[in-house]
Design a protein around this motif. Structure first.
Motif, PDB file in Angstrom:
ATOM      1  N   THR A 143      22.637  16.351  -0.833  1.00 21.54           N
ATOM      2  CA  THR A 143      21.520  16.113  -1.635  1.00 21.54           C
ATOM      3  C   THR A 143      21.718  15.381  -2.945  1.00 21.54           C
ATOM      4  O   THR A 143      23.082  15.419  -3.314  1.00 21.54           O
ATOM      5  N   GLN A 181      26.008  15.117  -7.320  1.00 27.59           N
ATOM      6  CA  GLN A 181      25.982  15.013  -8.827  1.00 27.59           C
ATOM      7  C   GLN A 181      27.137  16.074  -8.954  1.00 27.59           C
ATOM      8  O   GLN A 181      28.073  16.030  -9.766  1.00 27.59           O
ATOM      9  N   ALA A 182      27.116  17.445  -8.178  1.00 25.99           N
ATOM     10  CA  ALA A 182      27.959  18.462  -8.369  1.00 25.99           C
ATOM     11  C   ALA A 182      29.452  17.863  -8.216  1.00 25.99           C
ATOM     12  O   ALA A 182      30.414  18.222  -8.815  1.00 25.99           O
ATOM     13  N   GLU A 213      23.623  26.840  -2.089  1.00 24.35           N
ATOM     14  CA  GLU A 213      23.622  26.256  -3.134  1.00 24.35           C
ATOM     15  C   GLU A 213      23.043  24.878  -3.507  1.00 24.35           C
ATOM     16  O   GLU A 213      22.681  24.185  -4.553  1.00 24.35           O
ATOM     17  N   GLU A 214      21.943  24.618  -2.359  1.00 20.75           N
ATOM     18  CA  GLU A 214      21.201  23.465  -2.089  1.00 20.75           C
ATOM     19  C   GLU A 214      21.749  22.217  -2.586  1.00 20.75           C
ATOM     20  O   GLU A 214      21.294  21.179  -2.878  1.00 20.75           O
ATOM     21  N   LEU A 215      23.207  22.148  -2.015  1.00 27.76           N
ATOM     22  CA  LEU A 215      24.186  20.867  -2.305  1.00 27.76           C
ATOM     23  C   LEU A 215      23.926  19.975  -1.141  1.00 27.76           C
ATOM     24  O   LEU A 215      24.379  18.933  -1.143  1.00 27.76           O
ATOM     25  N   MET A 226      24.650  27.131 -13.648  1.00 28.66           N
ATOM     26  CA  MET A 226      24.958  26.156 -12.620  1.00 28.66           C
ATOM     27  C   MET A 226      25.536  26.870 -11.478  1.00 28.66           C
ATOM     28  O   MET A 226      25.575  28.108 -11.230  1.00 28.66           O
ATOM     29  N   HIS A 227      26.218  25.971 -10.779  1.00 27.59           N
ATOM     30  CA  HIS A 227      26.842  26.423  -9.204  1.00 27.59           C
ATOM     31  C   HIS A 227      27.984  27.311  -9.795  1.00 27.59           C
ATOM     32  O   HIS A 227      28.793  26.989 -10.486  1.00 27.59           O
ATOM     33  N   PRO A 285      21.716  16.742  -5.939  1.00 29.84           N
ATOM     34  CA  PRO A 285      22.371  17.638  -6.691  1.00 29.84           C
ATOM     35  C   PRO A 285      24.051  17.648  -6.190  1.00 29.84           C
ATOM     36  O   PRO A 285      24.732  18.045  -6.890  1.00 29.84           O
ATOM     37  N   ASP A 312      30.791  15.543 -10.543  1.00 27.96           N
ATOM     38  CA  ASP A 312      31.053  16.427 -11.880  1.00 27.96           C
ATOM     39  C   ASP A 312      32.554  16.902 -11.834  1.00 27.96           C
ATOM     40  O   ASP A 312      33.013  16.915 -12.678  1.00 27.96           O
TER      41      ASP A 312
END
Lengths: 185, 185
Positions: free
Chosen positions: B83, B88-89, B62-64, B1-2, B85, B92
């Motif tokens: 994005t 979602q990040a 982190e491609e967020l 994960m990140h 993800p 979360d």
DNA sequence: TGTAGCATGTAAGCCGTTACATGATTGA
DNA sequence: TCAATCATGTAACGGCTTACATGCTACA
């Protein structure tokens, strides 16, 4: 003159000045940490132990505090007292610089802003948890307030403590209203 | 994960999510700074421009968030969008971590604590200056609140803005009471 | 034509935290 | 005797700011 200190440094210096008023032999880093946990923590920050020692070294280097080493049995403790230049530096700072506007780091408000990403129930729980923690803090601060008594020497810290309690009360009211708004719709 | 992000990073991600809801082509670092000045500044911190660009690079790594470069005449601007993800990040993080208790860095309260070092007039002036600045802030926040309108999309930011205004109101009341106490004695 | 605002970054450095390291004293 | 508390520091590192560097664009 002194290379400008950080606000935290002045805050610690302030705590040491109070100690001087009660004419003890000064405070150890450890004791200073305990004081700051009971005072600075509520309206500034209570620095980590390691930071306390770092600041004390700096203040000593600047000759704003003076250490007194004492042997207590096998252990050597170092107590710090404010020096006359230290007291002057603190007074100058108060007199010659402006108080910045407060900075609030409020994770609850920050998360509420993103409430649309969560079910309302989660947001309500978060706010309720915050109200509960406010009550705990209020109790802690009340204990501090009571420990200060009505001694004029602690008139100002007492005012600050009462300010804090009034602030917690206001937060509870505001958040309660927000929870109600969350519910009716 | 990140690798866990800083709260400031999540805060910026949150601002970008709002932008996504209004379906523009994303925000430049410069625009993101303007948004954070009008929102985060009131209950978190508005990071420096350089920090915004640093966070944006990290979030991209982190491609967020995803950048879209655009040529506007001779200049190339880079707009960022959240994005899937990234969204979602953020969700979360909101769901799986607890909100820390707020941290208040309140130089006015800090200085009031040391009031015994100054003439009462100076302390009164400081408190009055604080009340004046609270009024300015209140006006600024009110403008922000009004710009949000009654659109459900901005329901939560609107609540946060109102929270802020109520907080400023409470501070004014509390400080006014402190000033009165300072006077009568 | 010049200035304010738009736009993007890098470098140096401060402040503060967590983790680590060490040891003495008090009291159950 | 063992755990909690007292007591003092160093090392590594994260997060953020200020200062620096650069250049475009709109508009008065």
């Amino acid at each position: 003159m002194h290379p400008r200190l950080s606000t935290t440094s002045y805050a610690l210096l302030g705590l040491l000045v109070f100690d001087g008023a009660t004419s003890t032999a000064g405070l150890t880093g450890y004791e200073l940490k305990q004081r700051s946990d009971k005072t600075l923590a509520f309206y500034w920050v209570s620095p980590a132990m390691s930071q306390i020692y770092t600041e004390l070294s700096r203040l000593h280097r600047e000759e704003l505090v003076a250490p007194v080493d004492a042997r207590q049995g096998r252990r050597t403790t170092r107590r710090y007292r404010v020096t006359a230049p230290g007291r002057q530096a603190l007074t100058d700072w108060l007199l010659l610089s402006e108080a910045d506007f407060p900075v609030l780091k409020h994770p609850v408000a920050l998360r509420l802003m993103m409430g649309h990403l969560l079910p309302v129930s989660k947001t309500r729980e978060m706010l309720q948890a915050y109200v509960d923690r406010l009550a705990v803090r209020h109790t802690e601060l009340q204990a501090v307030r009571e420990s200060l008594g009505d001694d004029v020497a602690y008139r100002y810290p007492a005012m600050v403590a009462e300010w804090g309690m009034a602030y917690y009360d206001a937060e509870v009211d505001i958040v309660a209203a927000l929870v109600r708004r969350l519910d009716d719709r």
